[in-house]
Design an enzyme around this catalytic site. Sequence first.
Site, PDB file in Angstrom:
ATOM      1  N   HIS E  15       0.840  -1.199   0.000  1.00 37.38           N
ATOM      2  CA  HIS E  15       0.000   0.000   0.000  1.00 37.38           C
ATOM      3  C   HIS E  15       0.881   1.259   0.000  1.00 37.38           C
ATOM      4  O   HIS E  15       2.100   1.196   0.121  1.00 37.38           O
ATOM      5  CB  HIS E  15      -0.984   0.003   1.179  1.00 37.38           C
ATOM      6  CG  HIS E  15      -0.391   0.347   2.511  1.00 37.38           C
ATOM      7  ND1 HIS E  15      -1.132   0.921   3.521  1.00 37.38           N
ATOM      8  CD2 HIS E  15       0.859   0.190   2.999  1.00 37.38           C
ATOM      9  CE1 HIS E  15      -0.359   1.089   4.581  1.00 37.38           C
ATOM     10  NE2 HIS E  15       0.845   0.675   4.290  1.00 37.38           N
ATOM     11  N   CYS E  34       5.808   6.249   4.614  1.00 47.27           N
ATOM     12  CA  CYS E  34       4.593   5.558   4.160  1.00 47.27           C
ATOM     13  C   CYS E  34       4.050   6.155   2.868  1.00 47.27           C
ATOM     14  O   CYS E  34       3.115   5.621   2.272  1.00 47.27           O
ATOM     15  CB  CYS E  34       3.510   5.600   5.241  1.00 47.27           C
ATOM     16  SG  CYS E  34       4.033   4.780   6.752  1.00 47.27           S
ATOM     17  N   HIS E  40       5.066   0.149  -0.235  1.00 48.15           N
ATOM     18  CA  HIS E  40       5.760  -0.773   0.673  1.00 48.15           C
ATOM     19  C   HIS E  40       4.678  -1.766   1.109  1.00 48.15           C
ATOM     20  O   HIS E  40       3.559  -1.712   0.588  1.00 48.15           O
ATOM     21  CB  HIS E  40       6.380  -0.019   1.855  1.00 48.15           C
ATOM     22  CG  HIS E  40       5.378   0.624   2.738  1.00 48.15           C
ATOM     23  ND1 HIS E  40       4.710   1.787   2.388  1.00 48.15           N
ATOM     24  CD2 HIS E  40       4.863   0.260   3.934  1.00 48.15           C
ATOM     25  CE1 HIS E  40       3.866   2.114   3.349  1.00 48.15           C
ATOM     26  NE2 HIS E  40       3.929   1.199   4.294  1.00 48.15           N
ATOM     27  N   HIS E  42       3.012  -5.037   4.046  1.00 51.84           N
ATOM     28  CA  HIS E  42       2.868  -5.598   5.388  1.00 51.84           C
ATOM     29  C   HIS E  42       2.285  -7.004   5.336  1.00 51.84           C
ATOM     30  O   HIS E  42       1.582  -7.366   4.399  1.00 51.84           O
ATOM     31  CB  HIS E  42       1.921  -4.732   6.235  1.00 51.84           C
ATOM     32  CG  HIS E  42       2.417  -3.350   6.500  1.00 51.84           C
ATOM     33  ND1 HIS E  42       3.477  -3.098   7.331  1.00 51.84           N
ATOM     34  CD2 HIS E  42       2.020  -2.138   6.028  1.00 51.84           C
ATOM     35  CE1 HIS E  42       3.706  -1.787   7.372  1.00 51.84           C
ATOM     36  NE2 HIS E  42       2.841  -1.180   6.588  1.00 51.84           N
ATOM     37  N   ASP E  80      -5.369 -10.442  -0.291  1.00 53.86           N
ATOM     38  CA  ASP E  80      -4.072 -11.122  -0.146  1.00 53.86           C
ATOM     39  C   ASP E  80      -3.232 -10.992  -1.426  1.00 53.86           C
ATOM     40  O   ASP E  80      -3.711 -11.245  -2.531  1.00 53.86           O
ATOM     41  CB  ASP E  80      -4.285 -12.603   0.173  1.00 53.86           C
ATOM     42  CG  ASP E  80      -2.975 -13.290   0.512  1.00 53.86           C
ATOM     43  OD1 ASP E  80      -2.107 -12.652   1.129  1.00 53.86           O
ATOM     44  OD2 ASP E  80      -2.807 -14.472   0.153  1.00 53.86           O
ATOM     45  N   HIS E  81      -1.955 -10.626  -1.233  1.00 53.23           N
ATOM     46  CA  HIS E  81      -1.009 -10.459  -2.347  1.00 53.23           C
ATOM     47  C   HIS E  81      -1.513  -9.421  -3.354  1.00 53.23           C
ATOM     48  O   HIS E  81      -1.270  -9.542  -4.557  1.00 53.23           O
ATOM     49  CB  HIS E  81      -0.715 -11.802  -3.036  1.00 53.23           C
ATOM     50  CG  HIS E  81       0.257 -12.641  -2.255  1.00 53.23           C
ATOM     51  ND1 HIS E  81      -0.072 -13.234  -1.067  1.00 53.23           N
ATOM     52  CD2 HIS E  81       1.570 -12.951  -2.473  1.00 53.23           C
ATOM     53  CE1 HIS E  81       0.985 -13.901  -0.600  1.00 53.23           C
ATOM     54  NE2 HIS E  81       1.991 -13.733  -1.418  1.00 53.23           N
ATOM     55  N   GLU E 125      -1.136  -4.110  11.738  1.00 50.53           N
ATOM     56  CA  GLU E 125      -0.316  -3.755  10.573  1.00 50.53           C
ATOM     57  C   GLU E 125       1.111  -4.260  10.802  1.00 50.53           C
ATOM     58  O   GLU E 125       1.774  -4.719   9.891  1.00 50.53           O
ATOM     59  CB  GLU E 125      -0.327  -2.238  10.374  1.00 50.53           C
ATOM     60  CG  GLU E 125       0.166  -1.845   8.999  1.00 50.53           C
ATOM     61  CD  GLU E 125      -0.134  -0.405   8.674  1.00 50.53           C
ATOM     62  OE1 GLU E 125      -1.190  -0.133   8.055  1.00 50.53           O
ATOM     63  OE2 GLU E 125       0.669   0.487   9.031  1.00 50.53           O
TER      64      GLU E 125
END
Lengths: 136, 136, 136, 136, 136, 136
Positions: E15, E34, E40, E42, E80-81, E125
């Site tokens: 994100h 950020c 980047h 998580h 996801d991913h 997070e």
Amino acid sequence: MRVSVFRRAHFNAAHRLHNPNWSDQQNRAYYGKCNNPNYHGHNYELEVRVTGEVDPETGYLIDLGKLKKIIEEQVEERFDHKNLNLDTEEFSELIPSAEHICYVIFNILREHLDDKYELGVRLYETPRNYVEYPAG
Amino acid sequence: MRVSVFRRAHFNAAHRLHNPNWSDQQNRAYYGKCNNPNYHGHNYELEVRVTGEVDPETGYLIDLGKLKKIIEEQVEERFDHKNLNLDTEEFSELIPSAEHICYVIFNILREHLDDKYELGVRLYETPRNYVEYPAG
Amino acid sequence: MRVSVFRRAHFNAAHRLHNPNWSDQQNRAYYGKCNNPNYHGHNYELEVRVTGEVDPETGYLIDLGKLKKIIEEQVEERFDHKNLNLDTEEFSELIPSAEHICYVIFNILREHLDDKYELGVRLYETPRNYVEYPAG
Amino acid sequence: MRVSVFRRAHFNAAHRLHNPNWSDQQNRAYYGKCNNPNYHGHNYELEVRVTGEVDPETGYLIDLGKLKKIIEEQVEERFDHKNLNLDTEEFSELIPSAEHICYVIFNILREHLDDKYELGVRLYETPRNYVEYPAG
Amino acid sequence: MRVSVFRRAHFNAAHRLHNPNWSDQQNRAYYGKCNNPNYHGHNYELEVRVTGEVDPETGYLIDLGKLKKIIEEQVEERFDHKNLNLDTEEFSELIPSAEHICYVIFNILREHLDDKYELGVRLYETPRNYVEYPAG
Amino acid sequence: MRVSVFRRAHFNAAHRLHNPNWSDQQNRAYYGKCNNPNYHGHNYELEVRVTGEVDPETGYLIDLGKLKKIIEEQVEERFDHKNLNLDTEEFSELIPSAEHICYVIFNILREHLDDKYELGVRLYETPRNYVEYPAG
């Protein structure tokens, strides 16, 4: 069937890192906050590794109940809720760094374990800093 | 570029430690609460370690999706939500101690992995008691 | 100064989810693998929360050593290394789902705690599934 | 007194697994969701292991404050909150698989550590998938 | 018998925090690392809490297998991913801060749960930063 | 959109539980090992919970970087690697039980947070013993 069995234990203690052969200034410069003359402390988490041949009759390498008792009597009772520098013989002269504490615990447990077992000790001073003896 | 890759999995099972060649009294004396004739159980946590050369074309030692599937099909489906003593062939004669379970899982996975890989298995019976085969 | 104090404990047990008023087929369809007639098991992790006013003379809400002993004597000794369905009175008729186990433990502890304390219980059946009673 | 000392650190990054010598279809088939052209990401957890002889004068193998600083300056500042494929030199050509990232971090740290120390790096991509270099 | 039942799940995503109504400079000043234009990522860990009355016939508040499936189909498959900013409708306009992601997941799950249940969502997070909606 | 945001931090400290209005014998009887005149210590883990309305322009409840800095400056610098009884004003008269430490940290942070935020503090003295203020 050669395996390693691991048992975890813990104890809470106070300590101070200080070399009596150095000046106070040298000690502060080298050990930083760990040199606080009034001590600080940790929740030490201990991982004991015992290696050897499984007994086919019992399915055990070692009776974990007995290992637990050895750790309680020899390590926890000795160091738990103690000031390592002031309350223990082991660190009356030896600097209680995580490296030294790990080494001392190894030697204490070594005396109480049958020679047929190989022994390893890992000591967590915090979840981010830990030590293993002997080196893998 | 020789690396180890680790994958974790888990399964929940019941078991009982009991040597049929011993009297009930001997079994109770040796295994204590673990000898309960009605079984007790654990959340077993499994760590599988695969070692070998990284393929420079893919950046992978092994496709972790495939390794995950092997573990699911060969270990989790076989042992999850089972009574190890009553529901599995592997422990119909072999005492399901953590040492033996770890060894059995090693042998199951060994058959399903290419010979070019070295294999290691660590099995957590509880967060404080665990076993590794082969010994490091 | 109203605080909550938490204490963790654990026990390992076998259980089976089965409603005797249903057919075997209904039970299998509803409970799936948890209906295994030979049982399966878990490492249950327990979090006990006690709420009330801190005693300004002692700095304690409750003596955690005493709370630990109550949990050991009333919960761990009763359920550890047991088959909940076969070895305990509490679940001879009651289905030992995580919800029910949590509720039963709450009621056991409630009887052994002074009325001035509020009580809450969280029970982890696995690290990914857990229950809290009463609801927050 | 030969010990290993461990220090943990972490960084968050985005990455994509993609081999530019393959067709898009081949990449999707091999890397699956990890081939997403818009990237995905992880909280990478790093464990650095340093091995050698304890200095009897200090009780330290290595000053952990200095090791922490090397890891921060050389690894965290380089990779934290970065897109490994786009923002770093190290992975402009090299596929940023966990295996490769672990190997790259080993080589970066190796240059900044005295030769008298042995070094090992473990990198957790998720709590269930991790890599160690060199292999134990 | 009113209880809360918890289920954990996880997904990995990329994100970027960026407010399109602000200048690049304002964005960098406010969001810091950020705001990296290349994203980047998580490992997001999700805790879903469902509250209501236990069904005395089943011992269940809710079938955890069904809850697990809802979370997989509605949350994991969606996020996801993925790159939350580029690959999802939910965050094409909404800034994907942990607060917003938690709120969006709450609303997705709310639609798929029977009205008789109360719902709460906690989103990690990182292990040190997390969010809960609605506030307790 | 009312949410809670959590931030974790930690510090290591020594302490002793001792009521100066009691005899030594009373202190030993009540506090047990925690009354050791030479102190013992812990790795204190802190969880700070801030509750309020999310700012729709930023997606943030509070800038976590600022919250982290407040915790570092006001809590970690004050208590880390300190002897709570000897090195801090806060516990020169107040018994440093986990209950009191949690309450003191709450009050310190309360002064440094905007009134629009609700605040909660949880303090882990060990992974098995912890305290929350105010009570939930």
